[in-house]
Write a protein that holds these residues in place. Structure first.
Motif, PDB file in Angstrom:
ATOM      1  N   GLU A 117       0.841  -1.203   0.000  1.00 25.11           N
ATOM      2  CA  GLU A 117       0.000   0.000   0.000  1.00 25.11           C
ATOM      3  C   GLU A 117       0.875   1.252   0.000  1.00 25.11           C
ATOM      4  O   GLU A 117       0.590   2.236  -0.658  1.00 25.11           O
ATOM      5  CB  GLU A 117      -0.935  -0.015   1.209  1.00 25.11           C
ATOM      6  CG  GLU A 117      -1.976   1.080   1.172  1.00 25.11           C
ATOM      7  CD  GLU A 117      -3.042   0.888   2.239  1.00 25.11           C
ATOM      8  OE1 GLU A 117      -3.534   1.911   2.759  1.00 25.11           O
ATOM      9  OE2 GLU A 117      -3.377  -0.265   2.558  1.00 25.11           O
ATOM     10  N   ASN A 118       1.947   1.196   0.766  1.00 20.75           N
ATOM     11  CA  ASN A 118       3.045   2.169   0.691  1.00 20.75           C
ATOM     12  C   ASN A 118       4.281   1.428   1.197  1.00 20.75           C
ATOM     13  O   ASN A 118       4.177   0.303   1.676  1.00 20.75           O
ATOM     14  CB  ASN A 118       2.751   3.438   1.496  1.00 20.75           C
ATOM     15  CG  ASN A 118       2.478   3.138   2.951  1.00 20.75           C
ATOM     16  OD1 ASN A 118       3.318   2.587   3.654  1.00 20.75           O
ATOM     17  ND2 ASN A 118       1.276   3.491   3.414  1.00 20.75           N
ATOM     18  N   LEU A 119       5.432   2.054   1.101  1.00 20.20           N
ATOM     19  CA  LEU A 119       6.663   1.342   1.447  1.00 20.20           C
ATOM     20  C   LEU A 119       6.888   1.192   2.949  1.00 20.20           C
ATOM     21  O   LEU A 119       7.819   0.501   3.366  1.00 20.20           O
ATOM     22  CB  LEU A 119       7.867   2.057   0.835  1.00 20.20           C
ATOM     23  CG  LEU A 119       8.122   1.828  -0.656  1.00 20.20           C
ATOM     24  CD1 LEU A 119       9.339   2.614  -1.106  1.00 20.20           C
ATOM     25  CD2 LEU A 119       8.300   0.341  -0.951  1.00 20.20           C
ATOM     26  N   ASP A 120       6.035   1.795   3.773  1.00 16.22           N
ATOM     27  CA  ASP A 120       6.281   1.778   5.214  1.00 16.22           C
ATOM     28  C   ASP A 120       6.357   0.366   5.784  1.00 16.22           C
ATOM     29  O   ASP A 120       7.239   0.063   6.592  1.00 16.22           O
ATOM     30  CB  ASP A 120       5.200   2.577   5.951  1.00 16.22           C
ATOM     31  CG  ASP A 120       5.335   4.072   5.716  1.00 16.22           C
ATOM     32  OD1 ASP A 120       6.369   4.493   5.149  1.00 16.22           O
ATOM     33  OD2 ASP A 120       4.405   4.823   6.070  1.00 16.22           O
ATOM     34  N   ILE A 121       5.448  -0.519   5.368  1.00 14.66           N
ATOM     35  CA  ILE A 121       5.476  -1.876   5.916  1.00 14.66           C
ATOM     36  C   ILE A 121       6.704  -2.641   5.418  1.00 14.66           C
ATOM     37  O   ILE A 121       7.273  -3.462   6.134  1.00 14.66           O
ATOM     38  CB  ILE A 121       4.179  -2.654   5.598  1.00 14.66           C
ATOM     39  CG1 ILE A 121       4.153  -3.966   6.396  1.00 14.66           C
ATOM     40  CG2 ILE A 121       4.040  -2.914   4.095  1.00 14.66           C
ATOM     41  CD1 ILE A 121       2.815  -4.679   6.350  1.00 14.66           C
ATOM     42  N   VAL A 122       7.138  -2.345   4.205  1.00 14.10           N
ATOM     43  CA  VAL A 122       8.363  -2.956   3.680  1.00 14.10           C
ATOM     44  C   VAL A 122       9.563  -2.497   4.499  1.00 14.10           C
ATOM     45  O   VAL A 122      10.397  -3.303   4.925  1.00 14.10           O
ATOM     46  CB  VAL A 122       8.557  -2.590   2.190  1.00 14.10           C
ATOM     47  CG1 VAL A 122       9.931  -3.039   1.698  1.00 14.10           C
ATOM     48  CG2 VAL A 122       7.459  -3.207   1.341  1.00 14.10           C
ATOM     49  N   LEU A 123       9.639  -1.183   4.742  1.00 11.89           N
ATOM     50  CA  LEU A 123      10.789  -0.598   5.431  1.00 11.89           C
ATOM     51  C   LEU A 123      10.796  -0.880   6.922  1.00 11.89           C
ATOM     52  O   LEU A 123      11.859  -1.111   7.517  1.00 11.89           O
ATOM     53  CB  LEU A 123      10.804   0.917   5.206  1.00 11.89           C
ATOM     54  CG  LEU A 123      11.039   1.372   3.760  1.00 11.89           C
ATOM     55  CD1 LEU A 123      10.643   2.830   3.594  1.00 11.89           C
ATOM     56  CD2 LEU A 123      12.485   1.164   3.365  1.00 11.89           C
ATOM     57  N   ASN A 124       9.627  -0.895   7.540  1.00 12.45           N
ATOM     58  CA  ASN A 124       9.555  -0.969   9.004  1.00 12.45           C
ATOM     59  C   ASN A 124       9.267  -2.360   9.541  1.00 12.45           C
ATOM     60  O   ASN A 124       9.443  -2.598  10.747  1.00 12.45           O
ATOM     61  CB  ASN A 124       8.482  -0.007   9.520  1.00 12.45           C
ATOM     62  CG  ASN A 124       8.782   1.433   9.143  1.00 12.45           C
ATOM     63  OD1 ASN A 124       9.938   1.826   9.060  1.00 12.45           O
ATOM     64  ND2 ASN A 124       7.737   2.218   8.894  1.00 12.45           N
ATOM     65  N   GLU A 125       8.834  -3.271   8.683  1.00 11.83           N
ATOM     66  CA  GLU A 125       8.513  -4.619   9.174  1.00 11.83           C
ATOM     67  C   GLU A 125       9.222  -5.713   8.387  1.00 11.83           C
ATOM     68  O   GLU A 125       9.932  -6.537   8.952  1.00 11.83           O
ATOM     69  CB  GLU A 125       6.997  -4.849   9.151  1.00 11.83           C
ATOM     70  CG  GLU A 125       6.598  -6.174   9.791  1.00 11.83           C
ATOM     71  CD  GLU A 125       5.121  -6.248  10.178  1.00 11.83           C
ATOM     72  OE1 GLU A 125       4.683  -7.319  10.637  1.00 11.83           O
ATOM     73  OE2 GLU A 125       4.418  -5.230  10.031  1.00 11.83           O
ATOM     74  N   CYS A 126       9.046  -5.713   7.059  1.00  9.95           N
ATOM     75  CA  CYS A 126       9.594  -6.820   6.271  1.00  9.95           C
ATOM     76  C   CYS A 126      11.130  -6.798   6.247  1.00  9.95           C
ATOM     77  O   CYS A 126      11.778  -7.819   6.490  1.00  9.95           O
ATOM     78  CB  CYS A 126       9.037  -6.769   4.849  1.00  9.95           C
ATOM     79  SG  CYS A 126       9.221  -8.337   3.955  1.00  9.95           S
ATOM     80  N   LEU A 127      11.711  -5.648   5.964  1.00  9.95           N
ATOM     81  CA  LEU A 127      13.176  -5.569   5.913  1.00  9.95           C
ATOM     82  C   LEU A 127      13.829  -5.869   7.265  1.00  9.95           C
ATOM     83  O   LEU A 127      14.795  -6.650   7.324  1.00  9.95           O
ATOM     84  CB  LEU A 127      13.617  -4.201   5.387  1.00  9.95           C
ATOM     85  CG  LEU A 127      13.588  -4.042   3.861  1.00  9.95           C
ATOM     86  CD1 LEU A 127      13.739  -2.571   3.465  1.00  9.95           C
ATOM     87  CD2 LEU A 127      14.669  -4.883   3.204  1.00  9.95           C
ATOM     88  N   PRO A 128      13.354  -5.292   8.386  1.00 13.53           N
ATOM     89  CA  PRO A 128      13.950  -5.655   9.678  1.00 13.53           C
ATOM     90  C   PRO A 128      13.801  -7.143  10.003  1.00 13.53           C
ATOM     91  O   PRO A 128      14.683  -7.736  10.637  1.00 13.53           O
ATOM     92  CB  PRO A 128      13.168  -4.793  10.678  1.00 13.53           C
ATOM     93  CG  PRO A 128      12.749  -3.602   9.881  1.00 13.53           C
ATOM     94  CD  PRO A 128      12.421  -4.159   8.522  1.00 13.53           C
ATOM     95  N   THR A 129      12.700  -7.747   9.546  1.00 15.16           N
ATOM     96  CA  THR A 129      12.519  -9.186   9.756  1.00 15.16           C
ATOM     97  C   THR A 129      13.560  -9.972   8.975  1.00 15.16           C
ATOM     98  O   THR A 129      14.146 -10.942   9.484  1.00 15.16           O
ATOM     99  CB  THR A 129      11.101  -9.620   9.330  1.00 15.16           C
ATOM    100  OG1 THR A 129      10.138  -8.877  10.079  1.00 15.16           O
ATOM    101  CG2 THR A 129      10.885 -11.100   9.587  1.00 15.16           C
ATOM    102  N   LEU A 130      13.823  -9.554   7.746  1.00 18.30           N
ATOM    103  CA  LEU A 130      14.845 -10.238   6.948  1.00 18.30           C
ATOM    104  C   LEU A 130      16.239 -10.018   7.529  1.00 18.30           C
ATOM    105  O   LEU A 130      17.115 -10.886   7.410  1.00 18.30           O
ATOM    106  CB  LEU A 130      14.793  -9.756   5.498  1.00 18.30           C
ATOM    107  CG  LEU A 130      13.563 -10.197   4.704  1.00 18.30           C
ATOM    108  CD1 LEU A 130      13.684  -9.738   3.260  1.00 18.30           C
ATOM    109  CD2 LEU A 130      13.366 -11.704   4.765  1.00 18.30           C
ATOM    110  N   GLU A 131      16.442  -8.896   8.178  1.00 21.90           N
ATOM    111  CA  GLU A 131      17.717  -8.657   8.856  1.00 21.90           C
ATOM    112  C   GLU A 131      17.931  -9.700   9.939  1.00 21.90           C
ATOM    113  O   GLU A 131      19.048 -10.208  10.126  1.00 21.90           O
ATOM    114  CB  GLU A 131      17.720  -7.247   9.440  1.00 21.90           C
ATOM    115  CG  GLU A 131      19.081  -6.754   9.859  1.00 21.90           C
ATOM    116  CD  GLU A 131      19.061  -5.275  10.224  1.00 21.90           C
ATOM    117  OE1 GLU A 131      20.029  -4.575   9.917  1.00 21.90           O
ATOM    118  OE2 GLU A 131      18.066  -4.824  10.849  1.00 21.90           O
TER     119      GLU A 131
END
Length: 354
Positions: free
Chosen positions: A155-169
């Motif tokens: 929907e916007n990049l916020d969930i990618v930046l704030n949830e998905c990417l930190p999870t992949l980290e």
């Protein structure tokens, strides 16, 4: 590099002569030295028509022995069938002989009419479950790159930046992947994600934007290079559109563009030339270029066609036909991309049916 041999070379497994013919390039600052062309795992599914599993496995083995060392797959490709087939194929291949990347966030759903559709889920829970399922199907403890599939559908990049990417980290810290990548059709979305991310993103995968009909990726290469982000080019053949066979019914390109490409393919057929070879030649020779170009391979004939271009370039006849199709057909393409088409269809509930 060991002389002309990449770090992935394994004595006794590889065809050394073929490996020496392959060009290898660093992928950003990952330390991975990738082959000029890579294996695109979407070809091991019904997305591109029928395939024979035994032939696919034989093709994977031949490709790897010939020096191709990068493999890309995803849960979305055949609802896991691509990963499962790769798991079977790679059982007998030395793990150090290849790099492999898979993805999270894009998945298959079955529509009420039994056709196959798509859903996106960038949440931490789904991401962790997806990684574990992929590793299970691949039969591996870790992949080289774990990617977020089509970040532009959020929907916007916020969930990618704030949830998905930190999870992949966290996934990387646990040793289940070495590096993190993001993929999307939209180049501006990939650029924004790299600019805003607090998590180290080592690679981007963009598709169908470094081709005979759309060279938009060229405009962004310097941006990614300056940030040491490795660039992976998917869909050199524009998901079948730049081949003599032509695109699948679900292809999102504008109908007029598909018609023009079909005319180019028909012209190639009448002259005994495969349009796909011309498309690959264009991608490989246009400089500067991405580190690796992904090719959909589901049989050894297709592999042979592509390796022929890598090893031998184009004949004078092929070069003349390439000039002809650019002048007669491809120069007339007005709709050079389909950015936003799939996302709008998903928003309206009329997403493409595969």
């Amino acid at each position: 590099m060991n002389g002309d041999l990449p770090p992935t070379f394994v004595q006794g497994f590889h065809d050394e002569e073929a490996v020496r013919k392959m060009k290898y390039t660093p992928l950003g600052d990952t330390g991975l030295i990738v082959s000029q062309i890579g294996i695109g795992g979407a070809g091991f599914t019904n997305l591109y028509g029928k395939y024979n599993e035994d032939e696919v496995i034989a093709t994977i083995h031949t490709a790897l022995k010939s020096g191709i060392n990068y493999i890309d797959t995803a849960p979305f490709y055949g609802n896991g069938s691509s990963e499962e087939i790769l798991g079977k194929a790679l059982k007998t291949v030395p793990r150090e002989a290849y790099y492999i990347a898979t993805k999270v966030a894009r998945y298959v759903v079955t529509n009420p009419d039994k056709s196959v559709g798509v859903k996106f889920d960038y949440t931490a829970k789904s991401t962790l479950e997806s990684v574990d399922q992929s590793l299970k199907l691949l039969g591996m403890n870790a992949v080289d790159i774990i990617q977020i599939h089509d970040i532009g559908f959020s929907e916007n990049l916020d969930i990618v930046l704030n949830e998905c990417l930190p999870t992949l980290e966290e996934v990387v810290k646990k040793g289940k992947a070495r590096f993190i990548g993001v993929t999307d059709y939209s180049l501006s979305t990939l650029k924004e994600c790299i600019q805003r991310s607090k998590v180290k993103i080592s690679s981007i995968l963009n598709y169908a934007r470094f081709t005979l009909t759309d060279d938009a990726l060229s405009e962004y290469l310097e941006f990614f290079k300056k940030r040491n982000v490795g660039v992976i080019n998917g869909a050199v053949h524009q998901m079948g559109m730049l081949t003599n066979f032509g695109p699948q019914p679900w292809h999102p390109a504008h109908e007029k563009t598909k018609q023009i490409c079909k005319q180019a393919g028909d012209y190639c057929k009448t002259h005994g030339v495969e349009l796909g070879q011309l498309a690959l030649y264009h991608a490989l020779t246009k400089q500067p270029g991405p580190a690796v170009h992904l090719i959909g391979l589901n049989n050894r004939n297709i592999l042979k066609f592509n390796l022929d271009i890598v090893h031998n370039s184009l004949s004078d006849k092929h070069l003349e036909i390439l000039k002809d199709i650019n002048q007669k057909f491809l120069s007339k393409v007005e709709h050079r991309n389909w950015e936003g088409v799939e996302k709008e269809a998903l928003r309206k509930g009329t997403a493409l049916k595969y």
